[in-house]
Design a protein around this motif. Sequence first.
Motif, PDB file in Angstrom:
ATOM      1  N   GLU A 143      29.480 -15.336  19.846  1.00  0.00           N
ATOM      2  CA  GLU A 143      29.596 -16.192  18.939  1.00  0.00           C
ATOM      3  C   GLU A 143      29.015 -17.508  19.056  1.00  0.00           C
ATOM      4  O   GLU A 143      28.674 -18.542  18.340  1.00  0.00           O
ATOM      5  CB  GLU A 143      31.091 -16.923  18.846  1.00  0.00           C
ATOM      6  CG  GLU A 143      32.212 -15.685  18.545  1.00  0.00           C
ATOM      7  CD  GLU A 143      32.493 -14.907  19.562  1.00  0.00           C
ATOM      8  OE1 GLU A 143      33.719 -14.103  19.386  1.00  0.00           O
ATOM      9  OE2 GLU A 143      32.265 -15.297  20.698  1.00  0.00           O
ATOM     10  N   GLU A 144      28.244 -17.654  20.490  1.00  0.00           N
ATOM     11  CA  GLU A 144      27.640 -18.757  20.907  1.00  0.00           C
ATOM     12  C   GLU A 144      26.315 -18.554  20.322  1.00  0.00           C
ATOM     13  O   GLU A 144      25.363 -17.682  20.372  1.00  0.00           O
ATOM     14  CB  GLU A 144      27.526 -19.008  22.413  1.00  0.00           C
ATOM     15  CG  GLU A 144      28.640 -19.091  23.039  1.00  0.00           C
ATOM     16  CD  GLU A 144      28.610 -19.182  24.468  1.00  0.00           C
ATOM     17  OE1 GLU A 144      29.373 -20.093  25.044  1.00  0.00           O
ATOM     18  OE2 GLU A 144      28.103 -18.296  25.186  1.00  0.00           O
ATOM     19  N   THR A 145      25.637 -19.956  19.737  1.00  0.00           N
ATOM     20  CA  THR A 145      24.126 -20.004  19.788  1.00  0.00           C
ATOM     21  C   THR A 145      23.327 -19.869  21.080  1.00  0.00           C
ATOM     22  O   THR A 145      23.895 -20.071  22.020  1.00  0.00           O
ATOM     23  CB  THR A 145      23.696 -21.309  19.053  1.00  0.00           C
ATOM     24  OG1 THR A 145      24.225 -22.386  19.977  1.00  0.00           O
ATOM     25  CG2 THR A 145      24.676 -21.562  17.852  1.00  0.00           C
ATOM     26  N   VAL A 146      22.091 -19.620  21.055  1.00  0.00           N
ATOM     27  CA  VAL A 146      21.035 -19.670  22.087  1.00  0.00           C
ATOM     28  C   VAL A 146      21.410 -21.226  22.711  1.00  0.00           C
ATOM     29  O   VAL A 146      21.019 -21.032  24.023  1.00  0.00           O
ATOM     30  CB  VAL A 146      19.747 -19.247  21.503  1.00  0.00           C
ATOM     31  CG1 VAL A 146      18.858 -19.060  22.868  1.00  0.00           C
ATOM     32  CG2 VAL A 146      19.724 -17.586  20.935  1.00  0.00           C
ATOM     33  N   ALA A 147      21.416 -21.945  22.020  1.00  0.00           N
ATOM     34  CA  ALA A 147      21.302 -23.479  22.592  1.00  0.00           C
ATOM     35  C   ALA A 147      22.347 -23.484  23.418  1.00  0.00           C
ATOM     36  O   ALA A 147      22.491 -23.918  24.607  1.00  0.00           O
ATOM     37  CB  ALA A 147      21.382 -24.455  21.204  1.00  0.00           C
ATOM     38  N   GLU A 148      23.772 -22.956  23.085  1.00  0.00           N
ATOM     39  CA  GLU A 148      24.800 -22.825  23.663  1.00  0.00           C
ATOM     40  C   GLU A 148      24.638 -22.106  25.060  1.00  0.00           C
ATOM     41  O   GLU A 148      25.298 -22.353  26.064  1.00  0.00           O
ATOM     42  CB  GLU A 148      26.064 -22.490  22.828  1.00  0.00           C
ATOM     43  CG  GLU A 148      26.458 -23.643  21.814  1.00  0.00           C
ATOM     44  CD  GLU A 148      27.517 -23.077  21.050  1.00  0.00           C
ATOM     45  OE1 GLU A 148      28.235 -23.906  20.528  1.00  0.00           O
ATOM     46  OE2 GLU A 148      27.363 -21.969  20.584  1.00  0.00           O
ATOM     47  N   ILE A 149      24.065 -21.111  24.778  1.00  0.00           N
ATOM     48  CA  ILE A 149      23.905 -20.232  26.082  1.00  0.00           C
ATOM     49  C   ILE A 149      23.064 -20.968  26.981  1.00  0.00           C
ATOM     50  O   ILE A 149      23.029 -20.681  28.419  1.00  0.00           O
ATOM     51  CB  ILE A 149      23.253 -18.697  25.705  1.00  0.00           C
ATOM     52  CG1 ILE A 149      24.193 -17.883  24.858  1.00  0.00           C
ATOM     53  CG2 ILE A 149      22.598 -17.965  27.004  1.00  0.00           C
ATOM     54  CD1 ILE A 149      23.699 -16.856  24.283  1.00  0.00           C
ATOM     55  N   LEU A 150      22.021 -21.597  26.478  1.00  0.00           N
ATOM     56  CA  LEU A 150      21.258 -22.498  27.423  1.00  0.00           C
ATOM     57  C   LEU A 150      21.906 -23.431  28.232  1.00  0.00           C
ATOM     58  O   LEU A 150      21.703 -23.602  29.428  1.00  0.00           O
ATOM     59  CB  LEU A 150      20.037 -23.171  26.543  1.00  0.00           C
ATOM     60  CG  LEU A 150      19.196 -24.308  27.368  1.00  0.00           C
ATOM     61  CD1 LEU A 150      17.734 -24.213  26.447  1.00  0.00           C
ATOM     62  CD2 LEU A 150      19.555 -25.484  27.588  1.00  0.00           C
ATOM     63  N   GLN A 151      23.095 -24.052  27.736  1.00  0.00           N
ATOM     64  CA  GLN A 151      23.802 -24.882  28.415  1.00  0.00           C
ATOM     65  C   GLN A 151      24.417 -24.207  29.510  1.00  0.00           C
ATOM     66  O   GLN A 151      24.483 -24.668  30.503  1.00  0.00           O
ATOM     67  CB  GLN A 151      24.890 -25.417  27.462  1.00  0.00           C
ATOM     68  CG  GLN A 151      24.417 -26.308  26.425  1.00  0.00           C
ATOM     69  CD  GLN A 151      23.688 -27.700  27.085  1.00  0.00           C
ATOM     70  OE1 GLN A 151      24.367 -28.266  28.011  1.00  0.00           O
ATOM     71  NE2 GLN A 151      22.574 -27.920  26.365  1.00  0.00           N
ATOM     72  N   ARG A 152      24.930 -22.826  29.195  1.00  0.00           N
ATOM     73  CA  ARG A 152      25.261 -22.085  30.475  1.00  0.00           C
ATOM     74  C   ARG A 152      24.279 -21.919  31.487  1.00  0.00           C
ATOM     75  O   ARG A 152      24.732 -21.828  32.839  1.00  0.00           O
ATOM     76  CB  ARG A 152      25.712 -20.834  30.136  1.00  0.00           C
ATOM     77  CG  ARG A 152      27.015 -20.509  29.061  1.00  0.00           C
ATOM     78  CD  ARG A 152      27.231 -19.277  28.629  1.00  0.00           C
ATOM     79  NE  ARG A 152      28.639 -19.040  27.974  1.00  0.00           N
ATOM     80  CZ  ARG A 152      29.790 -18.839  28.429  1.00  0.00           C
ATOM     81  NH1 ARG A 152      29.830 -18.798  29.812  1.00  0.00           N
ATOM     82  NH2 ARG A 152      31.129 -18.706  27.632  1.00  0.00           N
ATOM     83  N   TYR A 153      23.198 -21.666  31.301  1.00  0.00           N
ATOM     84  CA  TYR A 153      22.199 -21.369  32.128  1.00  0.00           C
ATOM     85  C   TYR A 153      21.569 -22.652  32.812  1.00  0.00           C
ATOM     86  O   TYR A 153      20.926 -22.411  33.984  1.00  0.00           O
ATOM     87  CB  TYR A 153      20.866 -20.893  31.444  1.00  0.00           C
ATOM     88  CG  TYR A 153      19.691 -20.517  32.274  1.00  0.00           C
ATOM     89  CD1 TYR A 153      19.883 -19.344  33.134  1.00  0.00           C
ATOM     90  CD2 TYR A 153      18.512 -21.052  32.068  1.00  0.00           C
ATOM     91  CE1 TYR A 153      19.044 -18.829  33.804  1.00  0.00           C
ATOM     92  CE2 TYR A 153      17.364 -20.674  32.853  1.00  0.00           C
ATOM     93  CZ  TYR A 153      17.550 -19.690  33.635  1.00  0.00           C
ATOM     94  OH  TYR A 153      16.491 -19.149  34.438  1.00  0.00           O
TER      95      TYR A 153
END
Length: 215
Positions: A143-153
């Motif tokens: 459900e996460e956007t790529v921008a939210e995945i970037l926050q994880r990274y």
Amino acid sequence: MSRRKYFTPAEVSEHNTAADLWVSFLGKVYDLTPLVTQHEGEALLLPIMEFAGRDISSWFNAETGHVLRHVDLQTNCSQCYTPRGRFVHVPPGGPRSDWAANVGRPWWTDGGYQVGLLSAEPRWIRVINTLTSQEQRLQVCSEETVAEILQRYLRYNSHAHSYTWKHKGMALDMSKTLYENNVFTSDTELQRLQLHCDQFPPAILLHFSDDLTDG
């Protein structure tokens, strides 16, 4: 790093002690640490402690959001169904002089304990930095956007904002999910070879595109 909205079951399972206790149910993630502190030493905490870090959706009615109920065969009265044992804020099966009927809002309806939502479909990806050749395997929420995945990274590369994120040569729309960017968990070649998609997750390539900023 901003607070995440979605969590994987694996992330919930990391919070499994009395000092840091999370559970998930009906698609939501709750931090019950304050509840544990408030009721420290009480026997009614035992079922919650037993399921620390786990999903307890089976305790609740999916339509009402309340604890399941059943008709007691001895009293012929409707009461909460708690096969793992009665827990905090669940009333006893009958009249009791040692239990206050007015406990306020039960914790499972108190949004103050909620910290996020449980991902319906966690998935694995590989994030490859083409500048350094470093590769990081991440489990993310569909459900996460790529921008939210970037926050994880960011924990692995604090300069992740200085890169263009691509998949199969196409720049990803950071405001969309992986599925919306046509990044799927498997392809026909994996299916043909009978290989599990989790063993060969899709690769996201990071291409340096800007001056590095202070992290």
